[in-house]
Design an enzyme around this catalytic site. Structure first.
Site: not given
Length: 650
Positions: A74, A87-88, A124, A316, A318-319, A330, A620
């Protein structure tokens, strides 16, 4: 020669190209590249079979001490983004890396070529938002030329996707992931602090139109915020070849992770199976991060990314390379190696491979070696470019363009009797009960503008408000219930403006009024009692983050005032702000709402609606703890603009 060719990804080259015809869909439906001349020659001569049997093992440099082979890379193209997702992006923002320290396009291709030679089959492109990088199409085109690279994918927020996707597909892009955490436009604006919901939806439809299959839609699920939309997202797969991927909420630096906000994979699955008991589990690859399911006869499917409840560290592959050129082995770890620095210092290809191999060799068995990843220290998500993670704030300011925001919600009297169906409201929507209550509370109130803003409220007495008049009538008084003091309102009218000569309700004609800047501030106080107040303060209420959800409800209510209050005008909002504060002395939540607009009529009703809906939502969410909750001090605090003058409650 065989060993050298194998190290450069010979088997990967054959697996990625042989037998694939130009333009033909792969097993997932995505376009694949045509076989190279070399691959065709190998296959026809029988040499390919020999190499597949005798080629060297997967690159030792990309294999860690636990035997995991990393064939997926990635690459973050930028730290910048055209949204401001809560959220980011940490609350205090992020310090962007100077442009000179980011990887250039040539450096990205150089590193990508090196990884592909060592066996990487999939790359990606991430961000930030990768599609705001001006040379993204050129980068995809250059990656496509790398022999042995099987898949070029992108993860995007979707804002620019519809515009760029035809060119990206032509350049060689063959997989798309789109982030979308809600199917409700108002929630979308709250999350990302920008408009753009319809652009994202346009991007999803454009991707399916161009033949991408499946189009992956990433959705981070948060308790008290969007877990009520699970069924709506599943229904979204009925007529579209999409894969909605529900992602467990994960901790990252700056996102104020709370275990109670996480909705586990099994809980999500149970909820969905109650609606679709025939849900089928699909087979998946060993290295897949997703557990996939499908409702029979639906075009699309759903998946679960179980990073927290059932981690997939054992498989896993992925890198990651960050936008500033650091290698992360990681996602959860803060250990990084600068490939950029070595590259710019003139390191040879062999030296770079050794550096990469050493980093991969140090990779831990799971979650960067941490047993409690909720306490980890890591980059904010915006600077990594991995899965999104979620947070919500108790104070957010919203700015809206001058045009009206129109949403297809039912009118007040319909909402009183029937909940909205999924088609009307963009699938499920958790606040129908809140809106229903607001209709009952405000059904007497009259027309209002369409702009809202909430500030912090201070202890003020109860007010007797004329519900028939949007603006105070000449000669009328506003009296506080606790002190009996009254404030005279200038320029008031001696009759009700929302009734005709026969006493029937009618909307005021404001067409002849001049435009002017209008502001209004309203407040409310919710007395919770000691136990419920303590749970809200510690964010331990089972339904989720009370202050954040109430804030959403207040903002949505303000924007929908003209649909909730029958005689209110629909006017554009320029500014909406909502805040809720805790008053420990009274065990109370203090709410303040403020609105601003440029138009022909005021925004008092929008401010009052926002404060009231926020208060009702607090009730509520806390009523399971106690019903001894009192909502009071709902009142207009001030207004400016208009022919009848300003008003301020001292």
């Amino acid at each position: 020669a065989v060993a050298a060719w194998g190290r450069r990804g010979g088997p990967a080259l054959l697996r990625g190209t042989l037998g694939a015809a130009p333009g033909r869909a792969c097993s997932s439906g995505a376009p694949v590249r045509a076989p190279s001349a070399a691959a065709q020659e190998l296959q026809s001569s029988g040499r390919g079979r020999f190499l597949l049997e005798h080629a060297a093992p997967f690159s030792a440099f990309l294999t860690d001490s636990f035997g995991r082979q990393h064939n997926y890379l990635r690459i973050s193209l930028t730290e910048k983004c055209n949204l401001r997702c809560q959220y980011c992006m940490p609350e205090e923002g992020v310090q962007l890396t100077p442009k000179s320290e980011l990887l250039t396009a040539q450096e990205i291709i150089t590193l990508a070529r090196l990884f592909v030679k060592e066996g990487v089959e999939k790359i990606r492109l991430t961000g930030g938002e990768p599609l705001i990088r001006p040379d993204v199409v050129d980068i995809v085109g250059q990656l496509y030329k790398l022999e042995g690279l099987k898949t070029i994918a992108v993860t995007t927020n979707g804002i620019n996707l519809a515009r760029l996707l035809p060119r990206l597909k032509e350049a060689g892009l063959n997989a798309v992931n789109i982030s979308l955490d809600t199917l409700v436009p108002a929630k979308f604006e709250f999350i990302v602090r920008r408009k753009g919901f319809h652009k994202v939806m346009e991007g999803i439809y454009k991707a399916t139109e161009l033949g991408y299959c499946p189009v992956k839609v990433n959705c981070v699920v948060m308790r008290g915020f969007n877990e009520d939309e699970l069924l709506g997202f599943v229904d979204f797969t009925k007529d579209l070849p999409i894969d909605v991927r529900f992602i467990e909420y994960m901790p990252f630096d700056g996102n104020k992770w709370n275990f109670k906000k996480m909705v586990s994979y099994k809980e999500m699955l149970d909820t969905i199976k109650q609606q679709w008991p025939e849900l089928e589990k699909l087979p998946c690859e060993a290295s897949s991060t997703a557990k996939s399911y499908k409702v029979p006869h639906f075009q699309g499917q759903i998946s679960f990314i179980t990073s927290m409840s059932e981690h997939f560290c054992g498989s896993c592959n992925r890198l990651r390379i960050t936008a500033d050129g650091n290698l992360k082995v990681c996602l959860f770890g803060n250990s990084e190696v600068s490939l950029r620095d070595h590259l710019r210092s003139g390191a040879s290809e062999e030296e770079l491979v050794q550096i990469i191999g050493a980093a991969v060799g140090r990779k831990k068995k799971q979650h960067a070696g941490m047993f409690n990843i909720s306490q980890m220290k890591n980059r904010p998500m915006i600077l990594i470019g991995g899965f999104p993670v979620s947070k919500m704030y108790s104070h957010v300011t919203f700015f809206f363009p001058p045009e009206p925001v129109l949403m297809s919600f039912p009118l007040c009297q319909d909402a009183l009797q029937n909940p909205p169906n999924s088609k009307q409201w963009g699938h499920t929507f958790s606040h129908w009960l809140t809106l229903r209550a607001s209709c009952c509370v405000f059904q007497k109130n009259r027309s209002s503008t369409f702009d809202t803003k909430c500030l912090e409220a201070s202890p003020i007495g109860q007010v007797s408000v004329d519900c028939q008049s949007k603006e105070p009538s000449p000669g009328s008084e506003f009296c506080t219930g606790d002190s009996g003091s009254c404030t005279e309102v200038p320029h008031a009218s001696d009759k009700l403006t929302h009734t005709d000569e026969e006493g029937r309700a009618t909307m005021v004609d404001v067409g002849g009024k001049p435009d002017s800047r209008r502001n209004a501030v309203a407040g409310a106080v919710v007395h919770l009692g000691e136990k419920a107040f303590g749970m809200v303060k510690q964010n331990q209420v089972k339904k989720g983050d009370v202050l954040a959800v109430a804030q959403i409800a207040g903002i949505q209510g303000a924007k929908l005032t003209s649909q909730l209050i029958p005689l209110c005008h629909n006017i554009p909002l320029n500014h909406v702000e909502v805040s809720l504060s805790l008053d420990e002395a009274r065990n109370a939540v203090v709410i303040r709402s403020s609105c601003e607009s440029w138009g022909k009529t005021g925004v008092e009703m929008e401010a009052l609606t926002a404060a009231s809906l926020a208060a009702l939502t607090v009730y509520d969410m806390c009523k399971a703890v106690t019903h001894d909750i009192v909502i009071e001090e709902v009142k207009l605090l001030s207004k400016t603009g208009g022919q009848r003058g300003d008003f301020s409650r001292v």
